[in-house]
Design an enzyme around this catalytic site. Structure first.
Site, mmCIF file in Angstrom:
data_model
loop_
_atom_site.group_PDB
_atom_site.id
_atom_site.type_symbol
_atom_site.label_atom_id
_atom_site.label_comp_id
_atom_site.label_asym_id
_atom_site.label_seq_id
_atom_site.Cartn_x
_atom_site.Cartn_y
_atom_site.Cartn_z
ATOM 1 N N CYS A 14 0.822 -1.223 0.000
ATOM 2 C CA CYS A 14 0.000 0.000 0.000
ATOM 3 C C CYS A 14 0.852 1.269 0.000
ATOM 4 C CB CYS A 14 -0.934 0.016 1.208
ATOM 5 S SG CYS A 14 -1.966 -1.441 1.288
ATOM 6 N N HIS A 43 -3.612 6.801 3.136
ATOM 7 C CA HIS A 43 -4.007 5.514 2.551
ATOM 8 C C HIS A 43 -5.432 5.185 3.009
ATOM 9 C CE1 HIS A 43 -4.129 1.463 1.262
ATOM 10 N NE2 HIS A 43 -4.058 0.952 2.476
ATOM 11 N N ASN A 93 -10.318 -0.611 -0.317
ATOM 12 C CA ASN A 93 -8.863 -0.483 -0.246
ATOM 13 C C ASN A 93 -8.262 -0.929 -1.576
ATOM 14 O OD1 ASN A 93 -6.140 -0.749 0.265
ATOM 15 N ND2 ASN A 93 -6.396 -1.819 2.218
HETATM 16 N N1 ACO Z 1 -19.001 -10.083 7.743
HETATM 17 C C1 ACO Z 1 -19.494 -10.520 8.914
HETATM 18 N N2 ACO Z 1 -18.719 -10.947 9.917
HETATM 19 C C2 ACO Z 1 -17.392 -10.921 9.721
HETATM 20 C C3 ACO Z 1 -16.813 -10.468 8.527
HETATM 21 C C4 ACO Z 1 -17.683 -10.039 7.518
HETATM 22 N N3 ACO Z 1 -17.232 -9.586 6.335
HETATM 23 N N4 ACO Z 1 -15.470 -10.542 8.639
HETATM 24 C C5 ACO Z 1 -15.210 -11.026 9.850
HETATM 25 N N5 ACO Z 1 -16.357 -11.266 10.512
HETATM 26 C C6 ACO Z 1 -16.544 -11.787 11.842
HETATM 27 C C7 ACO Z 1 -15.370 -12.606 12.304
HETATM 28 O O1 ACO Z 1 -15.458 -13.930 11.811
HETATM 29 C C8 ACO Z 1 -15.538 -12.539 13.800
HETATM 30 O O2 ACO Z 1 -16.514 -13.464 14.182
HETATM 31 P P1 ACO Z 1 -16.310 -14.355 15.497
HETATM 32 O O3 ACO Z 1 -16.209 -13.367 16.617
HETATM 33 O O4 ACO Z 1 -17.534 -15.184 15.511
HETATM 34 O O5 ACO Z 1 -15.040 -15.111 15.272
HETATM 35 C C9 ACO Z 1 -16.116 -11.154 14.030
HETATM 36 O O6 ACO Z 1 -16.630 -10.720 12.758
HETATM 37 C C10 ACO Z 1 -15.115 -10.162 14.509
HETATM 38 O O7 ACO Z 1 -13.979 -10.265 13.708
HETATM 39 P P2 ACO Z 1 -12.753 -9.354 13.934
HETATM 40 O O8 ACO Z 1 -11.670 -9.714 12.965
HETATM 41 O O9 ACO Z 1 -12.437 -9.310 15.374
HETATM 42 O O10 ACO Z 1 -13.391 -7.968 13.509
HETATM 43 P P3 ACO Z 1 -12.802 -6.539 13.702
HETATM 44 O O11 ACO Z 1 -13.711 -5.744 14.524
HETATM 45 O O12 ACO Z 1 -11.360 -6.555 14.063
HETATM 46 O O13 ACO Z 1 -12.901 -5.972 12.210
HETATM 47 C C11 ACO Z 1 -11.486 -5.556 10.327
HETATM 48 C C12 ACO Z 1 -12.191 -6.608 11.155
HETATM 49 C C13 ACO Z 1 -12.496 -4.671 9.673
HETATM 50 C C14 ACO Z 1 -10.650 -6.252 9.261
HETATM 51 C C15 ACO Z 1 -10.586 -4.752 11.298
HETATM 52 O O14 ACO Z 1 -9.735 -5.586 12.028
HETATM 53 C C16 ACO Z 1 -9.787 -3.733 10.587
HETATM 54 O O15 ACO Z 1 -10.282 -2.723 10.198
HETATM 55 N N6 ACO Z 1 -8.466 -3.968 10.445
HETATM 56 C C17 ACO Z 1 -7.611 -3.070 9.714
HETATM 57 C C18 ACO Z 1 -7.030 -3.822 8.644
HETATM 58 C C19 ACO Z 1 -7.349 -3.301 7.296
HETATM 59 O O16 ACO Z 1 -8.164 -2.470 7.024
HETATM 60 N N7 ACO Z 1 -6.588 -3.881 6.414
HETATM 61 C C20 ACO Z 1 -6.661 -3.567 5.074
HETATM 62 C C21 ACO Z 1 -5.436 -4.011 4.427
HETATM 63 S S1 ACO Z 1 -4.075 -3.379 5.239
HETATM 64 C C22 ACO Z 1 -3.888 -1.875 4.803
HETATM 65 O O17 ACO Z 1 -4.237 -1.487 3.731
HETATM 66 C C23 ACO Z 1 -3.241 -1.033 5.765
#
Ligand code: ACO
Length: 325
Positions: A113, A252, A282
């Site tokens: 990225c 980003h 993204n």
């Molecule tokens: N729809 C429904 N439920 C989902 C989905 C989805 N698309 N994806 C995950 N879940 C579920 C998981 O399975 C989990 O369920 P469980 O508790 O039964 O196991 C629950 O939601 C919570 O999952 P988490 O991973 O804890 O969710 P979180 O609140 O952390 O959100 C996210 C996930 C959005 C990816 C978050 O961690 C985030 O924003 N991370 C930043 C990373 C990012 O944006 N990366 C992009 C690439 S990197 C970059 O460009 C910098």
């Protein structure tokens, strides 16, 4: 002293739009989950004829048109990408062919990225040595080709697109005032994508996650906010400026919650942060040049404005640049 000044911007998004409602039919997810966790509502997905190099070429042509520069005047093309349709030649060489930029040398940068920012920093270094160079810096991705469409943890996050800018030397106050790049390869496993399986018989059968994006979302979130905030502080300190002096931050675009946390960390109002993640998701190296082009065409960047760019991505790689528009 000459520094790299941005004289044209362009971007290109594939035609097809994939909504959260479309994704509800593909994996176990909901518009509500995606919107509240990421801020993303739609993303553009490439079809035939919209390969990474094609999107990159259209974005580059738009940047050249804005600058009033012909392809033959371009000296160098650098593309930040992790998802070109070919491993060889580089995406930059395919763009060179498409544009008929016959006098340019061309190569890609893999900094995930942060690829566009790494390219912009490099272009600035070339221009400080040879001010009359004209350099196309592009970020282009086709992440839909590297997404596991069965994995709801990742497939809702990414999109395709390209952005570009043309830079040349400036003796005035305009251009890149300061930049700072970082990497920490020790954390690679938190965000990674394997290559195609090895054909070397001795290496066949080694464990592989497959050529898809894999991510430990919560850790990436935590590092991203702190790293971008630190990089911004470092470039501001270099120029003895404060965040209040900045006209617009183009970060980003990965997730609205990362951007809100960044705004809190920096104590800047959200209005000063350019946001389009809701439309495109993204697009990795393409997010910053797409956002910069949109901000430019919307008139949110006026000559003399101070623009702050910051990125974070796989590697980890991150950084920031301060630009006098
Ligand atoms: N729809 C429904 N439920 C989902 C989905 C989805 N698309 N994806 C995950 N879940 C579920 C998981 O399975 C989990 O369920 P469980 O508790 O039964 O196991 C629950 O939601 C919570 O999952 P988490 O991973 O804890 O969710 P979180 O609140 O952390 O959100 C996210 C996930 C959005 C990816 C978050 O961690 C985030 O924003 N991370 C930043 C990373 C990012 O944006 N990366 C992009 C690439 S990197 C970059 O460009 C910098």
């Amino acid at each position: 002293m000459s520094r790299a000044m941005i004289i044209g911007t362009g971007s290109c998004l594939p035609e097809r739009i994939l909504t959260n409602e479309d994704l509800e039919k593909m994996v176990d997810t909901s518009d509500e989950w995606i919107t509240t966790r990421t801020g993303i509502k739609t993303r553009h997905i490439a079809g035939a004829g919209e390969e990474t190099s094609k999107l990159a070429s259209v974005a580059a042509r738009r940047a050249l048109d804005m600058a009033g520069v012909t392809p033959a005047e371009v000296d160098m093309i650098v593309v930040g990408t992790i998802s070109c349709e070919k491993a060889m030649p580089s995406c930059a060489c395919l763009v060179q062919k498409e544009l008929e930029a016959v006098n340019a040398f061309a190569f890609d940068i893999n900094a995930a990225c942060s690829g566009f920012l790494y390219g912009l920093d490099l272009a600035d270094k070339y221009i400080r040595a040879t001010p009359d160079m004209k350099i196309l810096v592009i970020g282009a991705e086709n992440l839909s080709s590297r997404t596991n469409w069965q994995d709801r943890n990742t497939c809702v996050l990414f999109g395709d697109g390209a952005g570009a800018c043309l830079v040349t030397g400036s003796d005035q106050e305009r251009g890149i005032l300061a930049s700072k790049l970082y990497a920490d390869g020790r954390l690679w496993e938190l965000l990674h994508m394997d290559s195609a399986p090895s054909l070397n018989p001795d290496l066949c059968g080694q464990p592989s996650d497959g050529p898809f994006i894999k991510m430990v979302g919560k850790d990436v979130f935590r590092y991203a906010v702190r790293a971008m905030a630190d990089a911004i502080t470092a470039v501001l300190e270099k120029e003895d400026l404060a965040i209040e002096d900045i006209s617009l931050v183009v970060p980003h675009q990965a997730n609205i919650r990362i951007l809100k946390s960044l705004a809190d960390h920096l104590r800047v109002p959200l209005e000063k942060i350019y946001i389009n993640v809701h439309k495109y998701g993204n697009t990795s190296a393409a997010t910053v040049p797409i956002a910069m082009d949109e901000a430019n065409r919307e008139g949110r960047l006026q000559q003399g404005d101070l623009l702050l760019i910051c990125t974070f991505g796989g590697g980890f790689t991150w950084g920031a640049a301060l630009v006098r528009w």
